[in-house]
Design an enzyme around this catalytic site. Structure first.
Site, PDB file in Angstrom:
ATOM      1  N   GLY A  79      52.015  71.724  88.503  1.00  0.00           N
ATOM      2  CA  GLY A  79      51.618  70.544  89.267  1.00  0.00           C
ATOM      3  C   GLY A  79      51.447  69.330  88.362  1.00  0.00           C
ATOM      4  O   GLY A  79      51.792  68.202  88.753  1.00  0.00           O
ATOM      5  N   GLN A 108      46.002  71.068  95.989  1.00  0.00           N
ATOM      6  CA  GLN A 108      44.946  71.841  96.657  1.00  0.00           C
ATOM      7  C   GLN A 108      45.128  71.903  98.173  1.00  0.00           C
ATOM      8  O   GLN A 108      44.405  72.628  98.843  1.00  0.00           O
ATOM      9  CB  GLN A 108      43.567  71.249  96.334  1.00  0.00           C
ATOM     10  CG  GLN A 108      43.151  71.404  94.890  1.00  0.00           C
ATOM     11  CD  GLN A 108      42.827  72.847  94.489  1.00  0.00           C
ATOM     12  OE1 GLN A 108      42.612  73.714  95.334  1.00  0.00           O
ATOM     13  NE2 GLN A 108      42.811  73.097  93.198  1.00  0.00           N
ATOM     14  N   SER A 135      51.857  73.083  93.315  1.00  0.00           N
ATOM     15  CA  SER A 135      51.787  74.035  92.206  1.00  0.00           C
ATOM     16  C   SER A 135      51.761  75.457  92.750  1.00  0.00           C
ATOM     17  O   SER A 135      51.102  75.723  93.766  1.00  0.00           O
ATOM     18  CB  SER A 135      50.505  73.751  91.414  1.00  0.00           C
ATOM     19  OG  SER A 135      50.346  74.709  90.403  1.00  0.00           O
ATOM     20  N   CYS A 195      33.406  70.058  83.139  1.00  0.00           N
ATOM     21  CA  CYS A 195      34.814  70.339  82.896  1.00  0.00           C
ATOM     22  C   CYS A 195      34.870  71.103  81.579  1.00  0.00           C
ATOM     23  O   CYS A 195      33.845  71.438  81.000  1.00  0.00           O
ATOM     24  CB  CYS A 195      35.628  69.065  82.866  1.00  0.00           C
ATOM     25  SG  CYS A 195      35.425  68.164  81.342  1.00  0.00           S
TER      26      CYS A 195
HETATM   27  N1  PLP Z   1      45.982  68.541  90.978  1.00  0.00           N
HETATM   28  C1  PLP Z   1      44.938  69.218  91.473  1.00  0.00           C
HETATM   29  C2  PLP Z   1      44.188  68.628  92.626  1.00  0.00           C
HETATM   30  C3  PLP Z   1      44.551  70.432  90.924  1.00  0.00           C
HETATM   31  O1  PLP Z   1      43.493  71.083  91.430  1.00  0.00           O
HETATM   32  C4  PLP Z   1      45.300  70.955  89.837  1.00  0.00           C
HETATM   33  C5  PLP Z   1      44.904  72.222  89.187  1.00  0.00           C
HETATM   34  O2  PLP Z   1      43.741  72.584  89.111  1.00  0.00           O
HETATM   35  C6  PLP Z   1      46.387  70.225  89.354  1.00  0.00           C
HETATM   36  C7  PLP Z   1      46.706  69.017  89.952  1.00  0.00           C
HETATM   37  C8  PLP Z   1      47.223  70.713  88.213  1.00  0.00           C
HETATM   38  O3  PLP Z   1      48.086  71.764  88.588  1.00  0.00           O
HETATM   39  P1  PLP Z   1      48.701  72.714  87.479  1.00  0.00           P
HETATM   40  O4  PLP Z   1      47.596  73.618  87.017  1.00  0.00           O
HETATM   41  O5  PLP Z   1      49.792  73.454  88.160  1.00  0.00           O
HETATM   42  O6  PLP Z   1      49.213  71.842  86.392  1.00  0.00           O
END
Ligand code: PLP
Length: 375
Positions: free
Chosen positions: A69, A178, A198, A322
């Site tokens: 993602g 999400q 993702s 975090c």
């Molecule tokens: N955007 C959101 C809202 C997410 O919760 C996440 C992952 O936690 C991501 C983007 C990033 O996705 P990825 O882990 O596939 O890079």
């Protein structure tokens, strides 16, 4: 094991894992090869593309596979902002994932101006604030569909309508990581130019994502190389992951309504248990999806509470920190006080969870909060 941290990641669905295994060990051709093995691999790739397109209500030609993602989001944001001769203004929100926030911060250093729309105390972003933020030189609006910490949904339909009316040349990117498989994705209704998703949040392996790019929208790729993914994402395709992602999308699309009802019941059970056993707990944000519940147990530091839950084989996540121990930027933007931020827990469900998982969580919380309050 009671895993209630599905917004972080999910187990791979057995059907998706079986397909990945077959592709790795038997159908391992390179989709660019012109022999029989390559043609078979290319067929697997295009089949998966159709499956991902189906859950995104898109045309297969609008789907580009990425590694995750984060890569999909970087591709959309850099691509939209680096179009020549356009403006230098980006609009986003203060509650985005770091995949978006760190990318727009990088562009700020390159001379872009960024407006960060602020949430209200419930974690919602206002349509009026977006309207007020749009400028003649706005090039991009990038926002999430569903927040990963508090589960609020952003008004993407209204956002898209306003953006295209007030700044017709600006592009609209939605981070739907999400929201995928939880709420229907409607690129056309939302006027979206890009949508990031993702695999590992919906039962596919880690290391696979996709970017929806609306037909006719042209941007530069992040990487240069071979012509894979129509040049948008060069590099030999991660076919086992792609095939597994396609299968996860197929299953999750077919079961979306049933899964939503299942998760809704689990969320209701949790909320009843919280009301009966922890009337002093406070919810953070007004979640619009039953999949994510964020709440604080004031007086009980979340990092410590997490450890106690872990001793009971219950896994949730801390809304307070975090990776580097900083306070949650989402809860901070909602202007919650420190005691609430420090004691926040995020519970996130998948359809595979059971009522026993919820009971185990409530029992573990009872012991944990009593212990921490005594100490
Ligand atoms: N955007 C959101 C809202 C997410 O919760 C996440 C992952 O936690 C991501 C983007 C990033 O996705 P990825 O882990 O596939 O890079």
């Amino acid at each position: 094991m009671h895993y209630l941290d599905h917004a972080a990641t999910t187990a791979v669905l057995p059907e998706a894992a079986a397909i990945a295994c077959k592709v790795m060990t038997e159908q391992f051709g390179n989709p660019s090869s012109v022999h029989k093995m390559g043609i078979e691999a290319s067929g697997i790739l295009e089949h998966a593309r159709k499956q991902v397109a189906a859950i995104l209500n898109a045309d297969p030609s609008e789907i580009t596979f990425t590694s995750c993602g984060t890569e999909a989001t970087n591709t959309a944001i850099f691509g939209a902002c680096r179009r020549k001769g356009r403006g230098k203004h980006i609009i986003t929100t203060a509650i985005e994932h770091s995949a978006t926030l760190n990318t727009v911060r990088h562009l700020e250093q390159e001379g872009f101006e960024v407006t960060y729309l602020q949430p209200d105390a419930d974690g919602h972003i206002s349509v009026d604030d977006l309207r007020a933020a749009i400028r003649p030189d706005t090039v991009l609006l990038t926002c999430m569909l569903a927040n990963n910490e508090v589960g609020t949904l952003l008004p993407v339909k209204e956002f898209g309508k306003i953006l295209k009316k007030e700044a017709p040349n600006a592009l609209f990117h939605i981070d739907a990581v999400q929201g995928l498989a939880r709420v229907p994705i409607k690129p056309k209704l939302w006027n979206a130019d890009f949508i990031s998703v993702s695999g590992h949040k919906i039962g596919a392996p880690k290391g696979i994502g996709a970017l929806y790019i609306k037909k006719g929208v042209r941007i530069q790729p992040l990487m240069l190389g071979g012509g894979q993914e129509r040049g948008m994402r060069p590099g030999t395709e991660a076919l086992p992951n792609i095939a597994a992602f396609g299968e996860a999308c197929r299953l999750r699309l077919a079961q979306m309504d049933d899964n939503y009802t299942k998760v809704e019941a689990l969320c209701a059970q949790l909320k009843e248990g919280i009301a009966a056993r922890f009337p002093w707990a406070v919810y953070n944000g007004k979640s619009d999806m039953p999949h994510v519940v964020n709440l604080s147990f004031p007086g009980c530091k979340s990092e410590v509470l997490l450890r106690v839950l872990e001793m009971h084989d219950v896994y949730v996540s801390s809304g307070s920190a975090c990776a580097k121990g900083k306070a949650s930027h989402v809860l901070a933007a909602m202007k919650l006080d420190h005691t609430r931020i420090d004691s926040a827990l995020r519970i996130s469900f998948a359809p595979s969870n059971t009522p026993e998982d919820v009971e185990a969580l409530l029992d573990a919380l009872e012991e944990g909060t009593k212990r921490l309050k005594r100490e």
